[in-house]
Design an enzyme around this catalytic site. Sequence first.
Site, PDB file in Angstrom:
ATOM      1  N   LYS A  81      -4.975  -4.004  -4.935  1.00 42.32           N
ATOM      2  CA  LYS A  81      -5.431  -3.246  -3.765  1.00 42.32           C
ATOM      3  C   LYS A  81      -6.334  -2.093  -4.214  1.00 42.32           C
ATOM      4  CE  LYS A  81      -1.192  -0.523  -4.100  1.00 42.32           C
ATOM      5  NZ  LYS A  81       0.217  -0.438  -3.671  1.00 42.32           N
ATOM      6  N   TYR A 110     -18.060  28.604 -10.493  1.00 36.27           N
ATOM      7  CA  TYR A 110     -17.753  29.222  -9.197  1.00 36.27           C
ATOM      8  C   TYR A 110     -16.492  30.084  -9.304  1.00 36.27           C
ATOM      9  CZ  TYR A 110     -20.931  25.950  -6.820  1.00 36.27           C
ATOM     10  OH  TYR A 110     -22.018  25.236  -6.388  1.00 36.27           O
TER      11      TYR A 110
HETATM   12  C1  LIG Z   1       1.068  -0.710  -4.804  1.00 37.13           C
HETATM   13  C2  LIG Z   1       2.221  -1.626  -4.646  1.00 37.13           C
HETATM   14  C3  LIG Z   1       2.767  -2.293  -5.759  1.00 37.13           C
HETATM   15  C4  LIG Z   1       2.345  -2.007  -7.181  1.00 37.13           C
HETATM   16  O1  LIG Z   1       2.921  -0.802  -7.603  1.00 37.13           O
HETATM   17  P1  LIG Z   1       2.699  -0.239  -9.095  1.00 37.13           P
HETATM   18  O2  LIG Z   1       3.551   0.962  -9.137  1.00 37.13           O
HETATM   19  O3  LIG Z   1       1.252   0.079  -9.201  1.00 37.13           O
HETATM   20  O4  LIG Z   1       3.114  -1.318 -10.025  1.00 37.13           O
HETATM   21  C5  LIG Z   1       3.748  -3.250  -5.510  1.00 37.13           C
HETATM   22  N1  LIG Z   1       4.189  -3.507  -4.258  1.00 37.13           N
HETATM   23  C6  LIG Z   1       3.707  -2.860  -3.171  1.00 37.13           C
HETATM   24  C7  LIG Z   1       4.245  -3.156  -1.825  1.00 37.13           C
HETATM   25  C8  LIG Z   1       2.719  -1.878  -3.339  1.00 37.13           C
HETATM   26  O5  LIG Z   1       2.253  -1.220  -2.259  1.00 37.13           O
END
Ligand SMILES: *Cc1c(COP(=O)(O)O)cnc(C)c1O
Length: 389
Positions: A55, A277
């Site tokens: 994702k 800044y």
């Molecule tokens: C993002 C996600 C993962 C992966 O998690 P990691 O900590 O990056 O391994 C697995 N399952 C779901 C539902 C997620 O949203």
Amino acid sequence: MSDSAAKLELAEDEATFVNERGAGGVLTIDLAAIAANWRDCQERAGNAECGAVIKADAYGLGIEPVAAALARAGCQTFFVALLDEALRVCTVAPGAAIYVLNGFNPATAPAFQDIDARPVLGSLEEIEEWDSYARKINEPLAAAIHVDTGMSRHGLTVAEAEQVARKQNDFAFALTLVMSHLARADEAGHEMTAAQIEKFAGIVALFPGIPASLANSAGLLAHPDSHFDLVRPGIALYGGEALIGENSKKSVMQPVVRLDVHVLQVRHGKQGDTVGYGGEYTLKRDSRLAVLSAGYADGIPRASGSTDTRRGMEAVVAGRRCPIVGRVSMDLIVADVTEIPEGDVKRGDMVRLLGEGITVDDLARASGTVGYEILTRLGRRYRRVYEGE
Ligand SMILES: *Cc1c(COP(=O)(O)O)cnc(C)c1O
């Protein structure tokens, strides 16, 4: 590809990157390391299948090249958050199962069907809608259901899951996965994880013959009884820390990213001058400063700068660690290179912000966030180089 399409692509490429100097820096992504990390995960998963969570543009690293590399390594099940992401995966990983974690909206049902993407259904309403669509077109469209076991985020309640289980034989769609998500697996041995595993096992028992999935990277690495049939690592594939505390370093697989940015100029600063800044950092001695071409618009957290009382992030300059001084600007940061012999750092050189011992999690710690956020915010301004394809 037609001739004119090829020319157009070339033209667009040229417009984006005149050459390496047109960008502030180079982000190198090691696809061979991602593939090796996935193989490592598959080995640790034992008899369970190892999927991959890609994702958010594969945690910022580029969903198409990453999905293609993982598919070549043997990965057959992918998890994305959005249908748009699934669209990008199906072209590079043909035949793979693609689950869409954020579920679906009835308006997108035909688009799911077109590419065989599988929504992760997280409410009775969604299940009802997917079921009626499958019934209408008379196809056993695949989908997962997500049951909440402690995140209070996406998913059915346990009571709703029991209700769904009683109707499972009447569905027109094909239920191909029952899943849930761990809230505190990164704290190895936390009792909440044991409780979630037990709760989930009870739900899985209501769906005989349907594959089950619970473990993220942390579950995979630290909680073998969370593996069930399919594990879903994300961060571990990208070389980030999956566990926190004393186990954090041990939970890192091969590093995947390097980030090099250009030195725009090397200048002299006088003791007492302030940098950046707000004037929050005062030079304690006459100093040499390297101005670097990256800033918060490139995913360098604004919180990773330094003040007179707080040390921030570091860079590797000519093989040595140097502090970033003053606030992070939108497109610029400043490194104190006084310790580097004159001549060893000059205009046009590259300085390393990630790699050579500086991890995404080091940068995260310097800015009060997590490696996940660093990776997903690296942004699109760097020239991207994929290695190990
Ligand atoms: C993002 C996600 C993962 C992966 O998690 P990691 O900590 O990056 O391994 C697995 N399952 C779901 C539902 C997620 O949203």
